[in-house]
Each structure stands twice: as structure tokens, then as C-alpha cells.
Design an enzyme around this catalytic site. Structure first.
Site, PDB file in Angstrom:
ATOM      1  N   SER A 103       1.775   2.305   1.671  1.00 23.02           N
ATOM      2  CA  SER A 103       2.861   1.423   2.105  1.00 23.02           C
ATOM      3  C   SER A 103       4.229   1.898   1.630  1.00 23.02           C
ATOM      4  O   SER A 103       5.244   1.344   2.058  1.00 23.02           O
ATOM      5  CB  SER A 103       2.620  -0.011   1.609  1.00 23.02           C
ATOM      6  OG  SER A 103       2.631  -0.058   0.189  1.00 23.02           O
TER       7      SER A 103
ATOM      8  N   TYR B  39      -8.858  -2.328  -0.306  1.00 20.94           N
ATOM      9  CA  TYR B  39      -9.034  -1.407  -1.425  1.00 20.94           C
ATOM     10  C   TYR B  39      -9.045   0.006  -0.843  1.00 20.94           C
ATOM     11  O   TYR B  39     -10.011   0.750  -0.957  1.00 20.94           O
ATOM     12  CB  TYR B  39     -10.337  -1.693  -2.178  1.00 20.94           C
ATOM     13  CG  TYR B  39     -10.338  -3.016  -2.922  1.00 20.94           C
ATOM     14  CD1 TYR B  39      -9.145  -3.652  -3.251  1.00 20.94           C
ATOM     15  CD2 TYR B  39     -11.523  -3.621  -3.293  1.00 20.94           C
ATOM     16  CE1 TYR B  39      -9.136  -4.858  -3.928  1.00 20.94           C
ATOM     17  CE2 TYR B  39     -11.530  -4.831  -3.984  1.00 20.94           C
ATOM     18  CZ  TYR B  39     -10.331  -5.448  -4.292  1.00 20.94           C
ATOM     19  OH  TYR B  39     -10.332  -6.642  -4.968  1.00 20.94           O
TER      20      TYR B  39
ATOM     21  N   HIS C  81       0.926  -3.222  -3.809  1.00 22.11           N
ATOM     22  CA  HIS C  81      -0.404  -3.052  -4.404  1.00 22.11           C
ATOM     23  C   HIS C  81      -1.307  -2.113  -3.607  1.00 22.11           C
ATOM     24  O   HIS C  81      -2.490  -2.026  -3.906  1.00 22.11           O
ATOM     25  CB  HIS C  81      -1.089  -4.412  -4.557  1.00 22.11           C
ATOM     26  CG  HIS C  81      -0.614  -5.191  -5.734  1.00 22.11           C
ATOM     27  ND1 HIS C  81      -1.210  -5.118  -6.968  1.00 22.11           N
ATOM     28  CD2 HIS C  81       0.423  -6.053  -5.874  1.00 22.11           C
ATOM     29  CE1 HIS C  81      -0.578  -5.906  -7.816  1.00 22.11           C
ATOM     30  NE2 HIS C  81       0.418  -6.500  -7.178  1.00 22.11           N
TER      31      HIS C  81
END
Length: 538
Positions: A116, A475, A110
Site C-alpha cells: 500500500s 495477511y 498495516h
């Protein structure tokens, strides 16, 4: 006799350069695979996934949640590893250091900017999917959760084994524990119990030297840093020991929708001064989105929603006294169990708990491709400021946009800003999340949508936190600053974005980084930088 002279077009040079680069990368790939396989001859075939085997694409695509980073031109890992033991991670670090490759670590996928699982440099991807065990100690109200587990699996396991306990985490079941914990992690219970990372009491970390460390052996400074300092900077956290909290007996939810033509602006303005003062049993928010009403006219709807730990009879008097402008009625309220409230607010089917175990489920709250940004508000916005927000939500690019307000207050006002790297505690009225989405097939126009968020973000500058303008690390937003591509970023350069995420905690994070990873092996676009020796004070 004149010598013959040849000239080559830029295209020829590009082809030669590309072929040369491909050969170098293929060689690095082969050397890494050989290194890892020599250390794990029995099981390397089940751990290593290279581009020439069928499992590579399925593993890579399995948890990409933002298709902005799933295009043909998105850089791909040379090798994907799906470790099932700590030794697999240790060997990956050893072999990648030997052959000059970077590492990206993914638990749920996410990451809002793909950090990532994407890199501009030759890299390996460690996908933690096979390290997702959950061991619950009901008597002591704790659990060990590996980083590859997702929130849904944790909730499901708690229902199975500890139906009087839960964990203060978020709504989206496919969010990976590793990234969620690393950045803080807020959810429906954060005003009562704090962030998820506030409830971590131990961890297992593999550092750049390949050592497996727990809280005692890593030391309190490193333990502090990994609980909110962002993933991918200090090592690879394999597992987290978490403190469980009492399961709420009953939860009351409400959603009240108001469009602009129904006095929404005035009610929103009033909410700002009330929501952070509500009892800690409240999770309160507003979501704004463009909609079409009768005749095709576009307007903006404000959806006021809340989760209350208690009954409707307990909720209504509080709202009638604190926020009568909303006009909440008994018909607006629904009582349900805690887990049903997670499914309901996450827009998930509530007829079966098995949805919590579906790792491929696409979050209906997010578009296939999206760009998000965040803000924190410390003083109520003037009513006139919202008019500019509505104008931007009615623009064409914003057809699939949302803006969310999440009220703070409660225990967040009581936890010191230095307790963990996450500093946004006392004095925050609410958090803002801006998000615009589009269909994956419209990725060619992604910049069109991204520019919309930047215009809105620019407009909001006078109304949000200042010096610095704050942002939430989970975020991730590379617009606010990035590290130098060569990995030589200084503290001063990184502080452009780092202080926005971490404020006064950024300095300590850099000191911890220098201590645990002085060669800056674990790095990405917004990883914590190292300091020169003269700046170390720990």
C-alpha cells in the site's frame, strides 16, 4: 592515423543511468505537481508533499507499521498526497494517468508486504489520513465510515454516540478501515456476526475514470468484489456504510498458559476438535511462543485464550463439559465491558479510551520489523506433528516468533463461500498465523528471519488445507506468488497466488476487474488481473 577509442567502466555507466533516471523522475514529479496544482490552485500546497519539503518524511513514516519497508533502499513515492475531498482523489487519478505514474493507496499502513505504500515503479502515494469522518445513525443502526479512519476511532465514536451498538471488527486500533474492509476483516465477534465486510451495506468508490460510484451505480458485481477482494485492484473506496450490531453487555475473558512440560501438546491437540464447535458467543484461540524458564532452559508456552459474550457463571459449565482438559477455573476468568476486552486483548492500557485515538501507537503484538504467513486447517493435526513445530520455535531465529491459532465455526459455517470474495468459511477448523519479528536495526539480517518462516511454512504443508493451500489476503504474503513486474500479468500467472486467497471466487474477481478497470490502472504485486475479451462472461 588510428582513431581514439574510449572505454567506460560499468560503474560509469551505472552513474550515467542513475542520473538519467533521476532526471526523468524529477520531470515526471514536476509535471504531476503542475497538473494537480492547476486543478486545485487554492489548496494544493496542503495536499501535496514532495521530497524537498519537511512534511514529506513525517507523512511517509507516520503509519509504516513494518520497518522492513522503512530502509534507505526501500523505494519511495515521488509525491505523497493527503486528500481531504473526493475531488482531490479524482484529480490525482487524472494527473497520474496523464504522466504515466502508478498509485498506491494507504489507510492504516498495516499491509504486511508494504504494497500500500511501496512500488518498484515511479508512483504516487495517496494517504487517506484526512478522509476519516464517521457518521453514526443510531436509530437505523448504521454508520458511514471513511477509509482513512482507524478502528480505534470507530470504537471511540461508537462509545460517544451509540453506547448500545458496536461493530464486529478487530483488536488493533491503528488498523485503517480501508484496507481492513477490503480484505475481509475478522475480530472477536466474527463467529457470531461474520467478518467486518459481511456487514457492509454500501460504499463510495472512485474508479479509474474518476467517477464516484455508490452501490447502485457501481453495480452488485463491483460491490461484491470490493468487499474482500483485496485493496488496490478496483479503485479507491472512499467510504463504507456499515451495519452496527448490539453491544455485548458483559464479556468474560480467560488466558491459561501451559508449557510443554505441563502437557501442552496433548491439550492443544484436543482443542483442535473442540474450539470450532463452541457456541457462537466464543472467540477462541491459542498463541505459541518460545520462552525461558528456570535455569535459562528454552521451552514453548501455549497461551489458551478466549472472549465469551456472557458471564463467568455461564462460561464455566460450557468449558467444563466441552473442554475439561484445559482445567479452567473461576480464578482464570475476568469479567469486563466489551470495550475493555478490546483494550485488554490488544495489550493496550485500559485506564483511558484516548489510546484508541492515538494513530501513532505501535501495536505491541507486532515487532518493529516482521514477516508473517497464514494457513487454514480443515482436519486436526496429528499430535506428533506439533513436535516439529516446537523444534522450530526453539531455533535462534524464532526468539521473537509467534504462531497463532484462531478457531472458526459459528456463523462462518453458515455463510456461503461465494457471499463475498473471502471464501474461507464452512469446513475450516481454525486459521494459523505465523509471524517472526526482529528489531529495526537488525534489518540487515532480515532474510535470516524470513527464511525461518519459509522453513516452518514448508514443514506445515502436510497438515493444512490442500488443493489449494489457502491463505488470507489481509495477511499478504508475496512468497506464494507475485504479478509480473511489467503489469502484463495473465490470469493464469496470477492464479498461482489468487486461487490461494480467493479459491473459486478468483475467476469472478478477474471478470469484475476487467469490467471496472480494463486498462489495469490500479495494480500492484498481487492485484487482480484483467482478462482478454473472450474470457468475459459477466
Amino acid at each position: 592515423m588510428k582513431s581514439l577509442r574510449f572505454s567506460a567502466s560499468p560503474f560509469v555507466f551505472l552513474v550515467i543511468f542513475s542520473l538519467s533516471s533521476a532526471i526523468v523522475l524529477a520531470h515526471a514529479n514536476e509535471k504531476f505537481v503542475h497538473c494537480f496544482s492547476s486543478l486545485h490552485p487554492q489548496d494544493s500546497s496542503s495536499v501535496i508533499h514532495t521530497p524537498n519539503i519537511s512534511s514529506y518524511s513525517s507523512v511517509l513514516d507516520s503509519t509504516i507499521r513494518n520497518f522492513r519497508f522503512a530502509t534507505p533502499t526501500t523505494p519511495k513515492p515521488l509525491v505523497i498526497l493527503t486528500p481531504s475531498t473526493v475531488s482531490h482523489i479524482q484529480s490525482t487519478i487524472h494527473c497520474s494517468k496523464q504522466h504515466g505514474l502508478e498509485i498506491r493507496t494507504r489507510s492504516g499502513g498495516h499491509d504486511f508486504e508494504g504494497s500500500s505504500f511501496v512500488s518498484q515503479f515511479p508512483f504516487l502515494l495517496i494517504d487517506m489520513v484526512n478522509l476519516r469522518s464517521i457518521d453514526i445513525d443510531v436509530e437505523n443502526k448504521v454508520a458511514w465510515v471513511q477509509s482513512g479512519a482507524i478502528l480505534g476511532e470507530l470504537y471511540y465514536k461508537l462509545v460517544e454516540e451509540a453506547n448500545t451498538l458496536t461493530f464486529p471488527a478487530g483488536l488493533c486500533p491503528t488498523v485503517g478501515i480501508g484496507g481492513y474492509m477490503s480484505g475481509g476483516g475478522y475480530g472477536l465477534l466474527f463467529r457470531k456476526y461474520g467478518l467486518a465486510t459481511d456487514n457492509v451495506i454500501d460504499a463510495q468508490l472512485v474508479d479509474a475514470k474518476g467517477r464516484l460510484l455508490d452501490r447502485k451505480s457501481m453495480g452488485e458485481d463491483v460491490f461484491w468484489a470490493i468487499r474482500g477482494g483485496g485493496g488496490g485492484s478496483f479503485g479507491i473506496v472512499v467510504a463504507w456504510k456499515i451495519q452496527l450490531v448490539p453491544l455485548p453487555k458483559i464479556v468474560t475473558l480467560y488466558t491459561v498458559n501451559r508449557i510443554l512440560e505441563q502437557n501442552a501438546t496433548q491439550v492443544v491437540h484436543q482443542w483442535q476438535s473442540i474450539a470450532h464447535k463452541l457456541p457462537i458467543e466464543f472467540y477462541s484461540g491459542i498463541t505459541f511462543a518460545p520462552i525461558k524458564i528456570d535455569g535459562g532452559k528454552k521451552t514453548v508456552v501455549a497461551s489458551f485464550h478466549a472472549s465469551f459474550l456472557g458471564t463467568t457463571d455461564e462460561l464455566l459449565p460450557i468449558m467444563q463439559e466441552s473442554f475439561p482438559e484445559l482445567g479452567l477455573t473461576r480464578e482464570d476468568c475476568t469479567e469486563m465491558s466489551w470495550l475493555q476486552s478490546i483494550l485488554y486483548m490488544g495489550l493496550l492500557p485500559n485506564d483511558t479510551l484516548n489510546i484508541l485515538l492515538d494513530r501513532s501507537h505501535q501495536n505491541p503484538l507486532l515487532s518493529p520489523s516482521f514477516k508473517s504467513k497464514s494457513d487454514y486447517v480443515t482436519e486436526p493435526m496429528p499430535e506428533s506433528a506439533f513436535e516439529g513445530v516446537w523444534e522450530r520455535l526453539l531455533e535462534e531465529e524464532a526468539d521473537a516468533a509467534t504462531i497463532s491459532f484462531i478457531a472458526y465455526g459459528g456463523i462462518m459455517d453458515q455463510i456461503p463461500s461465494t457471499a463475498t470474495p473471502y471464501p474461507h468459511r464452512g469446513g475450516i477448523l481454525y486459521k494459523i498465523v505465523y509471524s517472526v519479528g526482529w528489531a529495526a536495526e537488525d534489518n540487515a539480517r532480515s532474510q535470516w528471519y524470513v527464511n525461518w518462516t519459509r522453513r516452518l511454512y514448508s514443514y506445515m504443508a502436510p497438515f493444512v488445507s490442500k488443493s489449494p493451500r489457502r491463505a488470507y489476503i489481509n495477511y499478504r504474503d508475496v512468497d506464494i506468488g507475485m504479478n509480473d513486474e511489467n503489469g502484463k500479468t495473465s490470469y493464469e500467472e496470477a492464479s498461482v497466488w489468487g486461487i490461494k486467497y480467493f479459491m473459486g471466487n478468483f475467476d469472478k474477481l478477474a471478470q469484475v476487474k476487467t469490467m471496472i478497470d480494463p486498462e489495469n490502472f490500479f495494480r500492484h504485486e498481487q492485484s487482480i488481473p484483467t482478462l482478454p475479451p473472450s474470457n468475459m462472461e459477466l
